[in-house]
Each structure stands twice: as structure tokens, then as C-alpha cells.
Design an enzyme around this catalytic site. Structure first.
Site, PDB file in Angstrom:
ATOM      1  N   ASP A 325       0.790  -1.235   0.000  1.00  0.00           N
ATOM      2  CA  ASP A 325       0.000   0.000   0.000  1.00  0.00           C
ATOM      3  C   ASP A 325       0.821   1.282   0.000  1.00  0.00           C
ATOM      4  O   ASP A 325       0.382   2.286  -0.558  1.00  0.00           O
ATOM      5  CB  ASP A 325      -0.962   0.009   1.200  1.00  0.00           C
ATOM      6  N   TYR A 411      -9.558  -0.821   4.025  1.00  0.00           N
ATOM      7  CA  TYR A 411      -9.026  -0.664   5.387  1.00  0.00           C
ATOM      8  C   TYR A 411      -8.676   0.782   5.726  1.00  0.00           C
ATOM      9  O   TYR A 411      -8.235   1.526   4.861  1.00  0.00           O
ATOM     10  CB  TYR A 411      -7.743  -1.483   5.543  1.00  0.00           C
TER      11      TYR A 411
HETATM   12  N1  ABN Z   1      -5.373  -2.292  -0.430  1.00  0.00           N
HETATM   13  C1  ABN Z   1      -5.286  -2.016  -1.805  1.00  0.00           C
HETATM   14  C2  ABN Z   1      -5.688  -0.616  -2.163  1.00  0.00           C
HETATM   15  C3  ABN Z   1      -5.165   0.450  -1.476  1.00  0.00           C
HETATM   16  C4  ABN Z   1      -5.530   1.735  -1.826  1.00  0.00           C
HETATM   17  C5  ABN Z   1      -6.407   1.938  -2.851  1.00  0.00           C
HETATM   18  C6  ABN Z   1      -6.920   0.860  -3.538  1.00  0.00           C
HETATM   19  C7  ABN Z   1      -6.561  -0.420  -3.197  1.00  0.00           C
HETATM   20 CU    CU Z   2      -6.754  -7.403   8.214  1.00  0.00          CU
END
Ligand code: ABN
Ligand code: CU
Length: 715
Positions: A325, A411
Site C-alpha cells: 500500500d 481498510y
Molecule cells: N489495499 C489495496 C488498495 C489500497 C488503496 C487503494 C486501492 C486499493
Molecule cells: Cu486485516
């Protein structure tokens, strides 16, 4: 493959360079971003260009301290940029010297793609919604095509897929349906995955599983007030919210105890710079502690330099779910604007973050960084049992918290960089938001790779692993690092060296080479790691001035050797790696452990940590070192994590050891102090906390306080 050009082409920009901010580590101002893009546009005139990144290229460490500590000149004010040029597959990047308006470096890098921006994500969703083959798959999934407005996708970089490599800028679209506008779409995943070419602006392929599953028509499960009312509301309590919840407020009647000049923070003996960039988010630099008039240098720079969230379902195409990320999306680019009283409570100072948009204009995230203080409980206390604990000292502490929250699609990562008055630096991560979900049939055996958290919703096992980058500068140049293991005496009970068998000690193993520094967490030794200056010896303990890394959330990476995950996150293999700092490439030689450009890197070849480790023979003792630490959690989802996850907390600490010659917070005024002689004579002592003095504290069930409610008086 990289093609590097050192250039010094003067571009005659119509506007002149804006004034540089006060401090060489300050992020680029909106004016500087605009100025840099005007120069880049001139250089690429006639080309179709999208701006991807414009950010401060921080000065190399030696030039910074030459300015800061030796009255040397201001280091050069440089901006780093990445642009995407139509029909060019290579990453086009360069460096602009702002005061002169010169582009001083241009580089083209093949085999990778630039970081994704939030604009890329929303563009992908639009492309997917309008694609006829996607519409056909949606219909096959059991939805009418009029539902296309309710089809959403979480756009993830493709990771790496050998069918296309890095020749095109690709995303995988994880598809969901919202049963209505306010639905949480993670309750309704679909089973196919379109691949989108960002440059062509179209879907180029759809991965379709052999076993098809119809979308869940199960009532959605949400978490907003309307959902809570419909789940738990009663006639007496229509909202459904708990009724025993009373407000808690933080009051600071005299305001904050920190002082900020621009981005330079002074707080309770600490002095340091707070930076922020598109990729790492918050960066703490030039961290010092005032030790009774003696400025002790502690760290040159601390940041989160990378992360990976590898998922554990071995079925195609879920192996592609291993988002890096920070390198692929940016903890800065995904950062939230924070709101007063909600994200942080109390008396808050905010910093905005400035990025570039695709047209080259500055864009601002307001309140990207929150800075505030909180009560930190007891800093130290002692009472003497001899007079029934009346001889007492009780000193409460405060903590300074520098925080940001970034949203990585599903998340939320809430990051709290916390300083304690005794010199401790903590990083706390609170993980919340929503599980990444995939569809399963009601009667499907999903194996051990996930958990059914709601009807037809499978949440795959995964890890959240971070790479913390620490550049120590403890009492100046020349630092070393070591493991510190709690070990029993090697001598058996009854031996002359350990007659009673009770001996134990802290076994320190100093890293001489990079290879020595590739260690794993060892809970049986309560392993910690020291960074220290071997030349700065504590006059009492005779030990070197150190910072101890105390970190217990250190799961091993669970993907196998040779996997994409292990190849693309070479740093995840070890809990620690120490490499020499390289001033090459403007000091960026050792910054990003999965490489400068992460999207669509195959994981082959020498990049990032794999390159820095090399054959492992580089010296890392008593030199300029960078310490990388892998930490995080392994997440086996459960229904409690759904439909939105209560924050899961993991943290680590950097603690001063042998830096000071005594408890460094003796000079924090106690809340209460009474010496034995004061108890004997009935003298007052010092009291700012007992109930007759402190009107903000009171008894929960007895509204009237009496003078005997003092914190330490004998009843
Ligand atoms: N967890 C993958 C992700 C992060 C930021 C934006 C899109 C996808
Ligand atoms: Cu998790």
C-alpha cells in the site's frame, strides 16, 4: 532497466521561483508544486502528459547537517517528479532544482509502473461500469443490467501478472454490488475480476472462475445509524445505540504545551521536524532531546517506508492480492482530512498536505496531520509502606501524538507517532475499516484459507506487515546496532559460575555486517534490538548511549520462498535489516525497500532491500546506518470484524537506554509529593491533584468531595 540522464537544461519559465519555505525539510508548498509543473510542462511541450508525483526531494544528510550544525549553505531545494506520457511505457521521472528552474536529472525506468493515485481508482470504476463484457458478467451473476449504477470496484494495482508484465499500466477491479446507495458493498462481492488498462482506458480481460457463484441477495449488513436502528432499535430506544454512554471530554484550560515554528516542533525537551509526503505520510526528522542544556541528537529520520498485505488463499487470481500500500498507493496519497473532536479530541494543531493533480495543479488535503497532547497516566510514583503510603511522590505524564489516518480502499490505518516525556518514541497502528471480502456459496467448503463472516461472504486470511525505517543519529555520527536477548547463564546449576543456577543476563550481539543484521524476532529470548553510539559511553553504566527497539508484533511472513509476495517484499523475510546509508541519488539510495517504483514490479532483479543487502558483507558497525524493522499482524478474520472492524491495535517502542544518567523526567512537576518529614510534621507538601484542589476530577457516585479525598491521605 533504467536510463539516466544528468541534464542541466534551463527551462525559461514564465514565472519566477517561489520563495522556499523556512526549513529545508518542509514539504513543497502549493506555489512550488505549480512552479515545478510549469517547468516540466515546458520540457515536455507538445506531449500528452499526466502528472503522477511532485514532491520534495529531501537533501542528503551531510548537506542538511552542514547547514544545520556547521553554518553551511542552505542545501539545494529540489523537487522530484513522475509524469505519465501517453504511449510511453517507461516511468518518466526527474529532479528540478527549484531556485534555478533547472531540470537536473531525467530518468526512464522500465519494468515497473508509477504509483496509483485516487484519480486512477475512480477512473477505473467508471471504465468497469461501462464495459459491455463486465455488464454481461454482472447479469450472469444474477443482477439486472439496470443495477450497473450500483456496481462498485475496489481498484487494486495488478500486483504482478506474468501475462502482461509491466508493459501496460494495469489494475485488477475487485467487483461488488450495493443493494442500494447506502449499502456496504463488501457484503455483496461478485466472483469475477476485470483487468483494466489505465493508459488505454479500457477493460482488456476478465478473470472468470470455473465455479460460478450468484451474487448474494441476502439483506446487506451496514454500520451507519440507519443500519444500527434497524438492527437494534426498539420502541423505547429507536436509535439502537447504547444508552449508558456518557461523553468524555479532554480539557486543556491553558492550551497546549508544545510550540511549533512552521514544521519544527518543540515539546517537553524534544525538538524535531514533522514532514509529510505522498508516499510515507508522516516523517519525523532531526529528532533531538534537550538533556539539561545539552542537545542530544537521537534520530535523523523515522518513517514507514513500505508495507504489504499478502492474502493467503492459494486459488487464482487471489495470489494477486498482496497490496504494497505505501509503494503502490501511498500513505500520503490515501490520507484522510481529519476532523476536530472526532479523529482527535482536545486542543489540536493541524498540518495540511499538498500534492499534485494530474493536470499539474496543486491539490490540498486539509488537516492531514493531527498534532495534540493527551494525558499519559503515571510517569513515575513511589510510596513508602512504613507510614502507610503517606510518604509519596506521584508524577503524571503527558504524551504528544502526531497522527494521520489513511484509507487503503477497504481498510483504515490510523497511525499514531507518540512521544513520551522520558524520551520514548512509540508508534501505534490502529487497524479498522472493512475486511476485503470474496463471494462464497452457502454450501461451499472454503477450506482453511478464510472465514465466512456473513452469509455468502468469505474473508480471506492475510497479514498486515510494515517496514519501519529508522535512521539513527544517536549522539551524532557513527552508530551501530545489536540484538539484545534475555538469556540464562550458560553455566549449569552447581557450576562455579552459576552455583545456584539463577544467573541470567542480556546477551548483546553487535552486527558487524549487513548479513549479521538479518535477524528474526525470538520471543523465547524476549529479543529486543539496540541502536547505539559506541563512542558515547554512559558514565554510570559504562554502556553506550542506545535506543532500544521493543517490538512484539513481529509475525513471520507466511508466503513461501519463491512466491510473488516474498520476491516483491524482500524486506518482509527478516524482522530486521541494517544497511549502510548511501548518499547516492540525492540520499535516496536506501529509502524504499521494495524499490522506488513498486507497481507491477515482478520481484526479480536487484531492487530495494535485495540490492542493499547484496552479498551481505557491507560494514554496518560504527558507521552511518539505516535500520529497517518488519512488524505487523496476521489476521484471521472472524464475524466480530464485520461489517466494520473494531480497531485492532499493534505497536512498538523506541526507548532510551544508557542515554541519560538518571530518570530524565525528575524535572516534571509532580501532581503530589509529600516527604517523610512532611508527613511527620503535618506540612502541606505539594498537591495539585487531590479532589479539594483539582476541580476536574470528582467522585463518580458522590458529588461532594471532602478534604480527606486527597489522593494519598490515610482514611
Ligand atoms: N489495499 C489495496 C488498495 C489500497 C488503496 C487503494 C486501492 C486499493
Ligand atoms: Cu486485516
Amino acid at each position: 532497466m533504467e536510463r539516466l540522464q544528468q541534464v542541466a537544461s534551463q527551462v525559461t519559465s514564465a514565472v519566477s521561483a517561489p520563495a522556499a519555505p523556512a526549513h529545508p525539510l518542509d514539504p513543497l508548498s502549493p506555489q512550488e508544486i505549480k512552479y515545478v509543473t510549469s517547468i516540466v510542462k515546458e520540457k515536455y511541450s507538445g506531449k500528452t502528459l499526466n502528472f503522477n508525483t511532485v514532491t520534495l526531494r529531501e537533501p542528503p544528510k551531510n548537506l542538511y547537517y552542514n547547514w544545520k550544525e556547521k553554518k553551511g549553505p542552505l542545501p539545494p531545494r529540489l523537487a522530484y517528479f513522475v509524469v505519465i506520457e501517453q504511449d510511453v511505457t517507461a516511468v518518466q521521472e526527474g529532479v528540478v532544482d527549484i531556485p534555478t528552474g533547472q531540470i537536473i536529472q531525467l530518468k526512464q525506468t522500465e519494468g515497473v509502473q508509477p504509483i496509483l493515485t485516487t484519480k486512477d481508482l475512480s477512473d477505473t470504476e467508471e471504465i468497469v461500469r461501462n464495459d459491455p463484457n463486465v455488464i454481461a458478467q454482472v447479469v450472469l451473476s444474477g443482477l439486472d443490467k439496470s443495477e450497473m449504477k450500483n456496481i462498485y470496484c475496489d481498484s487494486w494495482t495488478i500486483g504482478y501478472d506474468e501475462r502482461w508484465g509491466a508493459s501496460r499500466r494495469l489494475q485488477q477491479a475487485l467487483i461488488y454490488w450495493r443493494s442500494h446507495e447506502d449499502d456496504s458493498h463488501y457484503s455483496h462481492p461478485l466472483d469475477f475480476c476485470p483487468i483494466v488498462d489505465m493508459n488505454a482506458g479500457k477493460v482488456i480481460f476478465i478473470d472468470i472462475p470455473t465455479k460460478r457463484r450468484k451474487v448474494s441477495k441476502h439483506k446487506h449488513t451496514g454500520f451507519h445509524p440507519r443500519d444500527v436502528a434497524s438492527k437494534f432499535g426498539t420502541k423505547e430506544n429507536p436509535s439502537g445505540y447504547r444508552q449508558d454512554d456518557t461523553p468524555i471530554n479532554i480539557t486543556q484550560p491553558n492550551g497546549v504545551s508544545f510550540n511549533m515554528q512552521g514544521n519544527v516542533m518543540e515539546w517537553s525537551n524534544f525538538k524535531f521536524h514533522i514532514g509529510f509526503n505522498y508516499r510515507e505520510g508522516i516523517v519525523l526528522s532531526d529528532v533531538n532531546y534537550n538533556d539539561h542544556g545539552n542537545t542530544r541528537s537521537l534520530f535523523h529520520r523515522i518513517s514507514l517506508s513500505e508495507m504489504i498485505v499478502p492474502y493467503g488463499c492459494p486459488d487464482f487470481p487471489h495470489q494477486r492480492k498482496h497490496a504494497l500500500d505505501i509503494g503502490e498507493y501511498g500513505a500520503g496519497y490515501c490520507t484522510n482530512p481529519l476532523s476536530l473532536g472526532c479523529d482527535c479530541k482536545g486542543v489540536i494543531h493541524y498540518l495540511d498536505a499538498h500534492f499534485v493533480d494530474k493536470f499539474g495543479d496543486p491539490s490540498t488535503i486539509r488537516n492531514a496531520v493531527c498534532i495534540h497532547e493527551e494525558d499519559d497516566g503515571i510517569l513515575f510514583k513511589h510510596s513508602d509502606f512504613r507510614d502507610d503510603f503517606q510518604t509519596t511522590i506521584n508524577t503524571r505524564g503527558k504524551k504528544l501524538i502526531i497522527s494521520q489516518i489513511f484509507t487503503a480502499a477497504n481498510y483504515e490505518y490510523c497511525l499514531y507517532w507518540t512521544l513520551r516525556q522520558d524520551g520514548t518514541i512509540k508508534l501505534e497502528v490502529r487497524l479498522t475499516g472493512i475486511l476485503n471480502t470474496y463471494i462464497c456459496d452457502e454450501d461451499e467448503d472454503i477450506g482453511p484459507w478464510g472465514t465466512i463472516v456473513y452469509p455468502k461472504v468469505n474473508a480471506h486470511n492475510h497479514q498486515h506487515l510494515f517496514s519501519l525505517r529508522i535512521h539513527p543519529r544517536i549522539d551524532g555520527e557513527g552508530n551501530s546496532a545489536a540484538t539484545s536477548d534475555a538469556c540464562p547463564s550458560p553455566y549449569p546449576t552447581g557450576s562455579p559460575e552459576n552455583v545456584y543456577g539463577n544467573g541470567f543476563y542480556a546477551k548483546k550481539t553487535v552486527f558487524k555486517t549487513v548479513k549479521d543484521s538479518l535477524t528474526q524476532a525470538e520471543s523465547k529470548y524476549a529479543r529486543t534490538w539496540d541502536m547505539f553510539n559506541p563512542k558515547s559511553i554512559n558514565k554510570y553504566s559504562g554502556k553506550p548511549a542506545s535506543y532500544k527497539l521493543v517490538s512484539t508484533f513481529c509475525p513471520p511472513v507466511l508466503a513461501q520462498p519463491g512466491s510473488l509476495v516474498r520476491k516483491r517484499a524482500p524486506w518482509a523475510e527478516h524482522t530486521t535489516q541494517v544497511v549502510p546509508y548511501k548518499d547516492e541519488d540525492f540520499g535516496y539510495g536506501t529509502l524504499y525497500p521494495s524499490g522506488d517504483h513498486v507497481a507491477q514490479w515482478s520481484g526479480d532483479g536487484l531492487r530495494g532491500m535485495r540490492k542493499w543487502i547484496g552479498d551481505g558483507t557491507d560494514n554496518v558497525e560504527n558507521t552511518d546506518i539505516v535500520f529497517f524493522h518488519t512488524f505487523g499482524i496476521t489476521h484471521f478474520p472472524s464475524p466480530e470484524d464485520f461489517p466494520v472492524m473494531p480497531t485492532e491495535i499493534f505497536d512498538l517502542m523506541l526507548r532510551p537506554r544508557h542515554i541519560f544518567t538518571e530518570n530524565p523526567v525528575l524535572d516534571i512537576k509532580p501532581s503530589y509529593s509529600k516527604m517523610t518529614s512532611e508527613v511527620r510534621t503535618g506540612a502541606k507538601g505539594l498537591d495539585s491533584c487531590s479532589l479539594n484542589v483539582d476541580s476536574t476530577s470528582r467522585l463518580a457516585f458522590n458529588k461532594t468531595s471532602s478534604s480527606s479525598d486527597s489522593c494519598c491521605s490515610k482514611k
